[in-house]
Design an enzyme around this catalytic site. Sequence first.
Site, mmCIF file in Angstrom:
data_model
loop_
_atom_site.group_PDB
_atom_site.id
_atom_site.type_symbol
_atom_site.label_atom_id
_atom_site.label_comp_id
_atom_site.label_asym_id
_atom_site.label_seq_id
_atom_site.Cartn_x
_atom_site.Cartn_y
_atom_site.Cartn_z
ATOM 1 N N GLU A 1 -8.354 0.981 -2.299
ATOM 2 C CA GLU A 1 -7.566 1.545 -3.393
ATOM 3 C C GLU A 1 -8.484 1.879 -4.564
ATOM 4 O O GLU A 1 -9.449 1.169 -4.826
ATOM 5 C CB GLU A 1 -6.516 0.543 -3.860
ATOM 6 C CG GLU A 1 -5.463 0.185 -2.836
ATOM 7 C CD GLU A 1 -4.586 -0.948 -3.339
ATOM 8 O OE1 GLU A 1 -3.433 -0.684 -3.698
ATOM 9 O OE2 GLU A 1 -5.080 -2.085 -3.370
ATOM 10 N N ASP B 1 -6.422 -3.872 1.354
ATOM 11 C CA ASP B 1 -5.585 -4.061 0.170
ATOM 12 C C ASP B 1 -6.048 -5.326 -0.545
ATOM 13 O O ASP B 1 -6.115 -6.398 0.056
ATOM 14 C CB ASP B 1 -4.108 -4.183 0.551
ATOM 15 C CG ASP B 1 -3.233 -4.468 -0.656
ATOM 16 O OD1 ASP B 1 -3.071 -3.582 -1.499
ATOM 17 O OD2 ASP B 1 -2.708 -5.612 -0.751
ATOM 18 N N ASP C 1 1.257 -7.312 2.152
ATOM 19 C CA ASP C 1 -0.132 -6.888 1.936
ATOM 20 C C ASP C 1 -0.668 -6.092 3.123
ATOM 21 O O ASP C 1 -1.399 -5.119 2.950
ATOM 22 C CB ASP C 1 -1.010 -8.116 1.684
ATOM 23 C CG ASP C 1 -0.651 -8.814 0.380
ATOM 24 O OD1 ASP C 1 -0.168 -8.125 -0.532
ATOM 25 O OD2 ASP C 1 -0.849 -10.041 0.279
ATOM 26 N N CYS D 1 8.030 4.508 8.788
ATOM 27 C CA CYS D 1 8.863 5.696 8.570
ATOM 28 C C CYS D 1 8.503 6.456 7.300
ATOM 29 O O CYS D 1 9.109 7.495 7.014
ATOM 30 C CB CYS D 1 10.344 5.307 8.544
ATOM 31 S SG CYS D 1 10.819 4.302 7.109
ATOM 32 N N CYS E 1 11.749 -2.834 5.398
ATOM 33 C CA CYS E 1 12.140 -1.468 5.081
ATOM 34 C C CYS E 1 13.659 -1.337 5.078
ATOM 35 O O CYS E 1 14.338 -1.757 6.034
ATOM 36 C CB CYS E 1 11.521 -0.500 6.084
ATOM 37 S SG CYS E 1 11.930 1.241 5.760
ATOM 38 N N CYS F 1 14.435 1.813 8.073
ATOM 39 C CA CYS F 1 14.268 1.606 9.509
ATOM 40 C C CYS F 1 14.274 0.137 9.905
ATOM 41 O O CYS F 1 14.243 -0.178 11.108
ATOM 42 C CB CYS F 1 12.982 2.254 10.003
ATOM 43 S SG CYS F 1 11.476 1.525 9.323
#
Length: 468
Positions: free
Chosen positions: A340, A256, A436, A410, A426, A429
Amino acid sequence: MSTILPHADRIAVPILSKRLISLVKVTRWPATICCGSPSLPQRRFQSENRACTPGLSGSASSPWLSVPCVRVRDVLTGRRYRLSLNETQAQYAELIGDTCRAVWNIGLEQRREYRRRDAWINYREQAGQLAAAKIEHPWLTDAPAHCLQQTLMDLDRACRERGTWKVRWRSARWWRPSFRFPEGNKIPVERLGRRWGRAKLPKLGWVRFRWSRPLGGCVRSATVSREGVHWYVSFLVEDGKQTPEQHASASVVGVDRGVAVAVACSDGSMHDRAFTTPGERTRYRRLQQKLARQQKHSGKRRKTIAAMRRLKRRETDRRADFAAQVANRLATRHGLVVLEHLAITNMTASAKGTVSEPGRGVAQKAGLNRAILGKGWYRFELALANVAWYTGTRIVKVPAAYTSQTCSRCRSVDPVSRESQAVYRCTSCGYRANADVNAAQNILAAGRAVTACGDLGGSRRCTTGASA
Protein backbone atom coordinates in the site's frame (compact mmCIF):
# COMPACT_ATOMS: atom_id res chain seq x y z
CA MET A 1 31.03 34.89 11.64
CA SER A 2 30.79 37.69 9.13
CA THR A 3 32.58 35.74 6.41
CA ILE A 4 29.73 33.26 6.17
CA LEU A 5 27.51 35.68 4.23
CA PRO A 6 28.42 37.56 1.03
CA HIS A 7 30.18 40.95 1.08
CA ALA A 8 27.01 42.92 0.39
CA ASP A 9 25.37 41.56 3.57
CA ARG A 10 28.22 42.10 6.02
CA ILE A 11 26.66 45.22 7.52
CA ALA A 12 23.58 43.33 8.77
CA VAL A 13 25.17 39.96 9.43
CA PRO A 14 27.79 40.28 12.22
CA ILE A 15 25.11 40.60 14.92
CA LEU A 16 23.36 37.50 13.61
CA SER A 17 26.63 35.58 13.37
CA LYS A 18 27.79 36.45 16.89
CA ARG A 19 24.40 35.47 18.29
CA LEU A 20 24.51 32.11 16.55
CA ILE A 21 28.06 31.33 17.59
CA SER A 22 27.31 32.31 21.17
CA LEU A 23 24.49 29.74 21.22
CA VAL A 24 26.83 26.96 20.09
CA LYS A 25 28.93 25.60 22.93
CA VAL A 26 31.84 23.57 21.56
CA THR A 27 34.46 22.09 23.86
CA ARG A 28 37.95 22.76 22.59
CA TRP A 29 40.35 19.83 22.25
CA PRO A 30 43.97 19.49 21.15
CA ALA A 31 44.14 18.88 17.41
CA THR A 32 47.03 16.42 17.81
CA ILE A 33 44.98 13.70 19.50
CA CYS A 34 44.35 10.58 17.40
CA CYS A 35 41.04 8.85 17.89
CA GLY A 36 37.53 8.42 16.49
CA SER A 37 35.92 6.32 13.76
CA PRO A 38 33.09 6.31 11.10
CA SER A 39 29.34 5.25 10.76
CA LEU A 40 26.69 5.10 8.04
CA PRO A 41 23.02 4.04 7.82
CA GLN A 42 22.50 0.45 6.74
CA ARG A 43 20.84 0.89 3.41
CA ARG A 44 21.64 0.26 -0.23
CA PHE A 45 22.72 3.09 -2.48
CA GLN A 46 22.42 3.48 -6.20
CA SER A 47 25.61 3.76 -8.21
CA GLU A 48 26.21 7.25 -9.57
CA ASN A 49 26.15 6.18 -13.20
CA ARG A 50 22.93 4.14 -13.14
CA ALA A 51 19.43 5.29 -14.07
CA CYS A 52 17.18 3.32 -11.73
CA THR A 53 17.09 0.71 -9.02
CA PRO A 54 15.25 -2.50 -8.18
CA GLY A 55 13.64 -1.18 -5.07
CA LEU A 56 10.84 1.35 -4.83
CA SER A 57 10.49 3.68 -7.76
CA GLY A 58 7.96 5.72 -9.67
CA SER A 59 6.86 9.11 -10.93
CA ALA A 60 6.56 12.34 -9.00
CA SER A 61 3.15 13.01 -10.51
CA SER A 62 1.52 9.65 -9.84
CA PRO A 63 0.67 7.67 -6.69
CA TRP A 64 1.64 4.49 -8.53
CA LEU A 65 5.15 3.35 -7.85
CA SER A 66 6.91 0.80 -9.97
CA VAL A 67 10.11 -1.06 -10.38
CA PRO A 68 13.25 -0.73 -12.37
CA CYS A 69 13.53 -0.54 -16.10
CA VAL A 70 17.36 -0.76 -16.30
CA ARG A 71 19.67 -3.32 -14.80
CA VAL A 72 21.67 -2.05 -11.82
CA ARG A 73 25.17 -3.50 -11.61
CA ASP A 74 26.89 -1.88 -8.65
CA VAL A 75 25.38 -2.49 -5.21
CA LEU A 76 26.59 -0.48 -2.22
CA THR A 77 25.68 -1.70 1.23
CA GLY A 78 26.34 -0.73 4.84
CA ARG A 79 28.33 -2.62 7.48
CA ARG A 80 27.76 -1.39 11.01
CA TYR A 81 30.00 -2.22 13.98
CA ARG A 82 30.13 -1.20 17.62
CA LEU A 83 33.21 0.82 18.51
CA SER A 84 35.38 0.48 21.60
CA LEU A 85 36.68 3.99 22.23
CA ASN A 86 38.77 5.08 25.17
CA GLU A 87 37.96 8.26 27.06
CA THR A 88 40.19 10.45 24.88
CA GLN A 89 38.73 9.10 21.66
CA ALA A 90 35.15 9.50 22.88
CA GLN A 91 35.76 13.13 23.88
CA TYR A 92 37.32 13.95 20.53
CA ALA A 93 34.45 12.25 18.70
CA GLU A 94 32.03 14.38 20.71
CA LEU A 95 34.02 17.45 19.67
CA ILE A 96 33.74 16.60 15.98
CA GLY A 97 30.01 15.96 16.36
CA ASP A 98 29.48 19.29 18.14
CA THR A 99 31.43 21.16 15.47
CA CYS A 100 29.42 19.53 12.68
CA ARG A 101 26.21 20.40 14.51
CA ALA A 102 27.32 24.04 14.80
CA VAL A 103 28.15 24.20 11.09
CA TRP A 104 24.74 22.71 10.24
CA ASN A 105 22.83 25.24 12.38
CA ILE A 106 24.81 28.26 11.17
CA GLY A 107 24.53 27.13 7.55
CA LEU A 108 20.78 26.60 7.92
CA GLU A 109 20.31 30.06 9.44
CA GLN A 110 22.30 31.54 6.57
CA ARG A 111 20.11 29.78 4.01
CA ARG A 112 16.96 30.99 5.75
CA GLU A 113 18.30 34.54 5.79
CA TYR A 114 18.86 34.28 2.06
CA ARG A 115 15.33 32.98 1.50
CA ARG A 116 13.92 35.93 3.44
CA ARG A 117 15.59 38.11 0.82
CA ASP A 118 14.35 35.96 -2.08
CA ALA A 119 17.89 34.73 -2.78
CA TRP A 120 19.58 31.34 -2.79
CA ILE A 121 22.98 30.05 -1.73
CA ASN A 122 24.37 26.64 -2.68
CA TYR A 123 26.92 24.25 -1.24
CA ARG A 124 29.86 25.50 -3.29
CA GLU A 125 29.53 29.04 -1.99
CA GLN A 126 29.02 27.95 1.60
CA ALA A 127 32.03 25.63 1.48
CA GLY A 128 34.23 28.49 0.25
CA GLN A 129 32.99 30.77 3.00
CA LEU A 130 33.56 28.03 5.58
CA ALA A 131 37.25 27.90 4.62
CA ALA A 132 37.50 31.66 5.12
CA ALA A 133 35.65 31.47 8.44
CA LYS A 134 38.31 29.17 9.92
CA ILE A 135 40.70 32.13 10.07
CA GLU A 136 38.30 34.14 12.22
CA HIS A 137 37.07 31.16 14.28
CA PRO A 138 39.91 28.71 15.01
CA TRP A 139 37.59 26.19 16.71
CA LEU A 140 36.40 25.18 13.24
CA THR A 141 39.85 23.74 12.55
CA ASP A 142 39.58 21.24 15.40
CA ALA A 143 37.36 18.96 13.29
CA PRO A 144 38.47 17.35 10.00
CA ALA A 145 37.68 19.60 7.04
CA HIS A 146 35.96 16.90 4.98
CA CYS A 147 33.57 16.12 7.87
CA LEU A 148 32.41 19.75 7.86
CA GLN A 149 32.13 19.71 4.08
CA GLN A 150 30.00 16.57 4.22
CA THR A 151 27.75 18.32 6.74
CA LEU A 152 27.22 21.20 4.33
CA MET A 153 26.53 18.72 1.52
CA ASP A 154 23.88 16.98 3.64
CA LEU A 155 22.35 20.36 4.44
CA ASP A 156 22.29 21.31 0.76
CA ARG A 157 20.56 18.06 -0.18
CA ALA A 158 18.02 18.39 2.65
CA CYS A 159 17.12 21.95 1.64
CA ARG A 160 16.69 20.96 -1.99
CA GLU A 161 14.54 17.91 -1.22
CA ARG A 162 12.38 19.25 1.62
CA GLY A 163 12.68 23.01 1.43
CA THR A 164 14.74 25.37 3.57
CA TRP A 165 11.97 26.08 6.04
CA LYS A 166 11.18 22.42 6.68
CA VAL A 167 14.73 21.43 7.58
CA ARG A 168 15.13 21.16 11.35
CA TRP A 169 17.80 22.48 13.67
CA ARG A 170 20.17 20.06 15.32
CA SER A 171 19.69 20.43 19.03
CA ALA A 172 22.57 19.76 21.41
CA ARG A 173 20.16 17.88 23.66
CA TRP A 174 18.34 15.66 21.18
CA TRP A 175 20.60 15.30 18.14
CA ARG A 176 22.85 12.25 18.13
CA PRO A 177 26.41 13.11 17.05
CA SER A 178 27.28 11.82 13.59
CA PHE A 179 29.97 12.66 11.04
CA ARG A 180 31.19 11.10 7.82
CA PHE A 181 34.58 10.46 6.19
CA PRO A 182 34.08 10.28 2.40
CA GLU A 183 37.49 9.01 1.28
CA GLY A 184 37.24 5.24 1.66
CA ASN A 185 40.56 4.57 -0.07
CA LYS A 186 42.32 6.27 2.86
CA ILE A 187 40.61 4.14 5.51
CA PRO A 188 42.50 0.85 6.01
CA VAL A 189 40.58 -1.83 7.87
CA GLU A 190 42.31 -4.75 9.59
CA ARG A 191 41.05 -7.77 11.46
CA LEU A 192 42.86 -8.30 14.76
CA GLY A 193 41.29 -11.59 15.78
CA ARG A 194 38.06 -13.49 15.95
CA ARG A 195 36.05 -10.71 17.61
CA TRP A 196 37.98 -7.51 17.01
CA GLY A 197 39.06 -5.34 14.13
CA ARG A 198 40.45 -1.87 13.70
CA ALA A 199 40.27 0.99 11.21
CA LYS A 200 42.46 4.02 10.67
CA LEU A 201 40.52 7.20 10.05
CA PRO A 202 41.93 10.46 8.69
CA LYS A 203 43.19 12.72 11.49
CA LEU A 204 41.85 10.23 14.07
CA GLY A 205 44.16 7.22 14.00
CA TRP A 206 43.40 3.58 14.75
CA VAL A 207 40.12 2.70 16.45
CA ARG A 208 38.97 -0.75 17.55
CA PHE A 209 35.53 -2.21 16.83
CA ARG A 210 33.69 -5.48 17.37
CA TRP A 211 34.04 -7.68 14.27
CA SER A 212 30.45 -8.91 14.28
CA ARG A 213 30.27 -9.66 10.55
CA PRO A 214 32.62 -9.81 7.54
CA LEU A 215 33.32 -6.53 5.79
CA GLY A 216 32.77 -8.16 2.41
CA GLY A 217 34.03 -5.51 0.02
CA CYS A 218 35.90 -2.30 -0.64
CA VAL A 219 35.23 0.62 1.71
CA ARG A 220 33.82 3.71 -0.03
CA SER A 221 33.15 5.90 3.03
CA ALA A 222 32.77 5.66 6.80
CA THR A 223 30.51 7.34 9.35
CA VAL A 224 30.76 7.56 13.12
CA SER A 225 27.61 7.97 15.21
CA ARG A 226 26.55 7.68 18.82
CA GLU A 227 23.43 5.97 20.15
CA GLY A 228 23.01 6.28 23.87
CA VAL A 229 26.38 5.70 25.50
CA HIS A 230 27.81 3.59 22.67
CA TRP A 231 29.61 4.69 19.51
CA TYR A 232 29.22 2.89 16.20
CA VAL A 233 31.07 2.88 12.91
CA SER A 234 29.38 2.15 9.59
CA PHE A 235 31.25 1.48 6.38
CA LEU A 236 29.74 2.04 2.96
CA VAL A 237 30.98 -1.05 1.12
CA GLU A 238 30.99 -1.98 -2.54
CA ASP A 239 30.56 -5.75 -2.30
CA GLY A 240 30.85 -6.47 -6.03
CA LYS A 241 27.43 -8.12 -6.26
CA GLN A 242 25.00 -7.41 -9.08
CA THR A 243 21.26 -7.03 -9.10
CA PRO A 244 19.59 -9.78 -11.18
CA GLU A 245 17.66 -8.68 -14.23
CA GLN A 246 14.67 -10.64 -12.95
CA HIS A 247 13.74 -12.72 -9.94
CA ALA A 248 14.21 -16.47 -10.01
CA SER A 249 10.55 -16.99 -9.06
CA ALA A 250 7.40 -15.81 -10.82
CA SER A 251 5.43 -15.81 -7.56
CA VAL A 252 3.55 -12.66 -6.52
CA VAL A 253 2.23 -11.56 -3.15
CA GLY A 254 0.24 -8.66 -1.73
CA VAL A 255 1.09 -7.27 1.68
CA ASP A 256 -1.20 -5.46 4.10
CA ARG A 257 0.37 -3.67 7.06
CA GLY A 258 -1.78 -3.42 10.14
CA VAL A 259 -1.86 -2.60 13.83
CA ALA A 260 -3.07 -5.92 15.24
CA VAL A 261 -0.89 -7.92 12.82
CA ALA A 262 2.21 -6.21 11.49
CA VAL A 263 2.32 -7.95 8.10
CA ALA A 264 -0.50 -9.96 6.49
CA CYS A 265 0.06 -11.57 3.08
CA SER A 266 -2.39 -12.47 0.33
CA ASP A 267 -1.41 -16.16 0.59
CA GLY A 268 -2.86 -16.28 4.10
CA SER A 269 0.39 -16.07 6.04
CA MET A 270 0.75 -13.54 8.86
CA HIS A 271 3.90 -12.19 10.46
CA ASP A 272 3.91 -10.53 13.85
CA ARG A 273 5.74 -10.57 17.17
CA ALA A 274 5.86 -8.68 20.45
CA PHE A 275 8.79 -6.30 20.66
CA THR A 276 8.60 -5.90 24.44
CA THR A 277 7.91 -8.36 27.25
CA PRO A 278 5.31 -7.71 29.99
CA GLY A 279 8.11 -7.26 32.49
CA GLU A 280 9.82 -4.65 30.32
CA ARG A 281 6.59 -2.72 29.90
CA THR A 282 6.05 -2.74 33.66
CA ARG A 283 9.61 -1.62 34.30
CA TYR A 284 9.35 1.19 31.75
CA ARG A 285 6.11 2.43 33.33
CA ARG A 286 7.73 2.46 36.76
CA LEU A 287 10.73 4.34 35.39
CA GLN A 288 8.36 6.94 33.95
CA GLN A 289 6.73 7.37 37.35
CA LYS A 290 10.14 7.61 38.98
CA LEU A 291 11.25 10.20 36.43
CA ALA A 292 8.23 12.40 37.17
CA ARG A 293 9.24 12.66 40.83
CA GLN A 294 12.92 13.43 40.26
CA GLN A 295 14.51 16.86 40.14
CA LYS A 296 15.50 18.12 36.71
CA HIS A 297 19.18 18.07 35.76
CA SER A 298 20.00 15.80 38.69
CA GLY A 299 22.31 12.79 38.52
CA LYS A 300 19.57 10.34 39.49
CA ARG A 301 17.34 11.70 36.74
CA ARG A 302 20.08 11.13 34.17
CA LYS A 303 20.47 7.54 35.33
CA THR A 304 16.71 6.98 35.03
CA ILE A 305 16.68 8.40 31.51
CA ALA A 306 19.61 6.15 30.57
CA ALA A 307 17.72 3.09 31.85
CA MET A 308 14.63 4.08 29.86
CA ARG A 309 16.73 4.52 26.72
CA ARG A 310 18.25 1.07 27.15
CA LEU A 311 14.78 -0.48 27.18
CA LYS A 312 13.72 1.51 24.11
CA ARG A 313 16.94 0.59 22.30
CA ARG A 314 16.22 -3.09 22.92
CA GLU A 315 12.72 -2.67 21.53
CA THR A 316 14.05 -0.85 18.44
CA ASP A 317 16.61 -3.59 17.77
CA ARG A 318 13.93 -6.28 17.94
CA ARG A 319 11.72 -4.33 15.57
CA ALA A 320 14.56 -3.91 13.08
CA ASP A 321 15.39 -7.61 13.30
CA PHE A 322 11.75 -8.56 12.69
CA ALA A 323 11.47 -6.25 9.68
CA ALA A 324 14.70 -7.60 8.17
CA GLN A 325 13.67 -11.24 8.59
CA VAL A 326 10.17 -10.81 7.14
CA ALA A 327 11.46 -8.68 4.26
CA ASN A 328 14.14 -11.24 3.42
CA ARG A 329 11.58 -14.05 3.48
CA LEU A 330 9.16 -12.26 1.14
CA ALA A 331 11.79 -10.94 -1.29
CA THR A 332 13.48 -14.32 -1.54
CA ARG A 333 10.29 -16.24 -2.30
CA HIS A 334 8.41 -13.78 -4.53
CA GLY A 335 9.35 -11.93 -7.70
CA LEU A 336 6.66 -9.25 -7.23
CA VAL A 337 5.62 -7.69 -3.91
CA VAL A 338 2.70 -5.24 -3.83
CA LEU A 339 2.40 -2.76 -0.97
CA GLU A 340 0.00 0.00 0.00
CA HIS A 341 1.09 3.55 -0.66
CA LEU A 342 0.82 4.89 2.90
CA ALA A 343 1.64 8.43 4.00
CA ILE A 344 2.84 7.27 7.41
CA THR A 345 3.97 10.71 8.53
CA ASN A 346 0.51 12.15 7.92
CA MET A 347 -1.21 9.11 9.41
CA THR A 348 0.69 9.51 12.69
CA ALA A 349 0.21 13.28 13.00
CA SER A 350 -1.23 14.58 16.26
CA ALA A 351 -4.94 15.43 16.52
CA LYS A 352 -4.63 17.93 19.38
CA GLY A 353 -5.46 20.89 17.12
CA THR A 354 -4.95 24.46 18.34
CA VAL A 355 -6.00 26.54 21.33
CA SER A 356 -8.83 28.14 19.38
CA GLU A 357 -9.86 24.89 17.67
CA PRO A 358 -8.93 21.96 19.92
CA GLY A 359 -9.04 18.50 18.43
CA ARG A 360 -11.34 15.64 19.35
CA GLY A 361 -10.36 12.14 20.38
CA VAL A 362 -6.79 13.25 21.01
CA ALA A 363 -5.96 10.42 23.41
CA GLN A 364 -7.40 7.77 21.07
CA LYS A 365 -5.46 9.19 18.12
CA ALA A 366 -2.27 9.23 20.19
CA GLY A 367 -2.77 5.55 21.01
CA LEU A 368 -3.29 4.74 17.33
CA ASN A 369 -0.14 6.66 16.42
CA ARG A 370 1.89 4.68 18.95
CA ALA A 371 0.49 1.43 17.60
CA ILE A 372 1.36 2.32 14.00
CA LEU A 373 4.87 3.42 14.85
CA GLY A 374 5.34 0.42 17.12
CA LYS A 375 4.78 -2.01 14.25
CA GLY A 376 7.55 -0.47 12.16
CA TRP A 377 5.70 -0.04 8.86
CA TYR A 378 8.30 2.19 7.25
CA ARG A 379 11.22 0.15 8.58
CA PHE A 380 9.73 -2.93 6.93
CA GLU A 381 9.33 -1.00 3.68
CA LEU A 382 12.98 0.04 3.72
CA ALA A 383 14.15 -3.47 4.58
CA LEU A 384 12.15 -4.88 1.66
CA ALA A 385 13.71 -2.36 -0.74
CA ASN A 386 17.18 -3.26 0.55
CA VAL A 387 16.72 -6.98 -0.04
CA ALA A 388 15.34 -6.27 -3.52
CA TRP A 389 18.80 -5.06 -4.56
CA TYR A 390 20.11 -8.60 -4.29
CA THR A 391 17.09 -10.67 -5.31
CA GLY A 392 15.76 -8.58 -8.21
CA THR A 393 12.30 -8.45 -6.61
CA ARG A 394 9.92 -5.90 -8.11
CA ILE A 395 8.06 -3.72 -5.61
CA VAL A 396 4.83 -1.97 -6.57
CA LYS A 397 2.93 0.47 -4.37
CA VAL A 398 -0.79 1.05 -4.96
CA PRO A 399 -3.33 3.39 -3.31
CA ALA A 400 -4.76 2.01 -0.09
CA ALA A 401 -8.28 3.46 -0.48
CA TYR A 402 -11.09 0.94 0.10
CA THR A 403 -8.80 -2.10 0.19
CA SER A 404 -10.21 -3.08 3.59
CA GLN A 405 -13.85 -2.58 2.53
CA THR A 406 -13.75 -4.35 -0.84
CA CYS A 407 -14.59 -8.01 -1.25
CA SER A 408 -11.71 -9.81 -2.92
CA ARG A 409 -14.13 -12.26 -4.57
CA CYS A 410 -17.06 -10.20 -5.94
CA ARG A 411 -15.36 -6.74 -5.78
CA SER A 412 -18.30 -5.10 -4.00
CA VAL A 413 -17.47 -2.24 -1.61
CA ASP A 414 -19.39 -1.98 1.67
CA PRO A 415 -18.05 -0.68 5.02
CA VAL A 416 -20.53 -2.93 6.82
CA SER A 417 -18.70 -5.99 5.51
CA ARG A 418 -15.87 -5.24 7.91
CA GLU A 419 -17.55 -6.73 10.97
CA SER A 420 -14.55 -6.32 13.26
CA GLN A 421 -10.82 -5.83 13.15
CA ALA A 422 -10.19 -9.47 12.22
CA VAL A 423 -13.42 -10.57 10.50
CA TYR A 424 -14.61 -9.70 7.00
CA ARG A 425 -17.99 -10.97 5.77
CA CYS A 426 -19.20 -9.74 2.40
CA THR A 427 -22.80 -8.48 2.47
CA SER A 428 -23.24 -9.30 -1.24
CA CYS A 429 -21.83 -12.79 -1.77
CA GLY A 430 -21.31 -13.97 1.81
CA TYR A 431 -17.57 -14.47 1.41
CA ARG A 432 -15.89 -14.73 4.80
CA ALA A 433 -12.18 -14.29 5.48
CA ASN A 434 -9.68 -12.63 7.74
CA ALA A 435 -9.96 -8.89 7.20
CA ASP A 436 -6.22 -8.35 6.81
CA VAL A 437 -5.83 -11.24 4.37
CA ASN A 438 -8.79 -9.95 2.34
CA ALA A 439 -7.17 -6.52 2.18
CA ALA A 440 -3.86 -8.08 1.08
CA GLN A 441 -5.66 -9.91 -1.73
CA ASN A 442 -7.20 -6.63 -2.89
CA ILE A 443 -3.78 -5.00 -2.84
CA LEU A 444 -2.38 -7.85 -4.92
CA ALA A 445 -5.22 -7.51 -7.45
CA ALA A 446 -4.56 -3.79 -7.77
CA GLY A 447 -0.85 -4.41 -8.31
CA ARG A 448 -1.54 -7.02 -10.98
CA ALA A 449 -3.92 -4.66 -12.76
CA VAL A 450 -1.27 -1.93 -12.85
CA THR A 451 1.45 -4.20 -14.23
CA ALA A 452 -0.94 -5.76 -16.75
CA CYS A 453 -2.03 -2.42 -18.25
CA GLY A 454 1.57 -1.29 -18.71
CA ASP A 455 1.45 1.62 -16.26
CA LEU A 456 4.97 0.67 -15.16
CA GLY A 457 6.50 0.95 -18.59
CA GLY A 458 10.12 1.82 -19.29
CA SER A 459 9.24 5.32 -20.50
CA ARG A 460 8.53 6.39 -16.94
CA ARG A 461 11.45 7.86 -15.08
CA CYS A 462 12.60 5.69 -12.18
CA THR A 463 13.82 7.14 -8.92
CA THR A 464 15.16 5.66 -5.73
CA GLY A 465 13.13 5.95 -2.52
CA ALA A 466 9.91 5.03 -0.88
CA SER A 467 7.86 8.00 -1.98
CA ALA A 468 6.99 9.26 -5.43
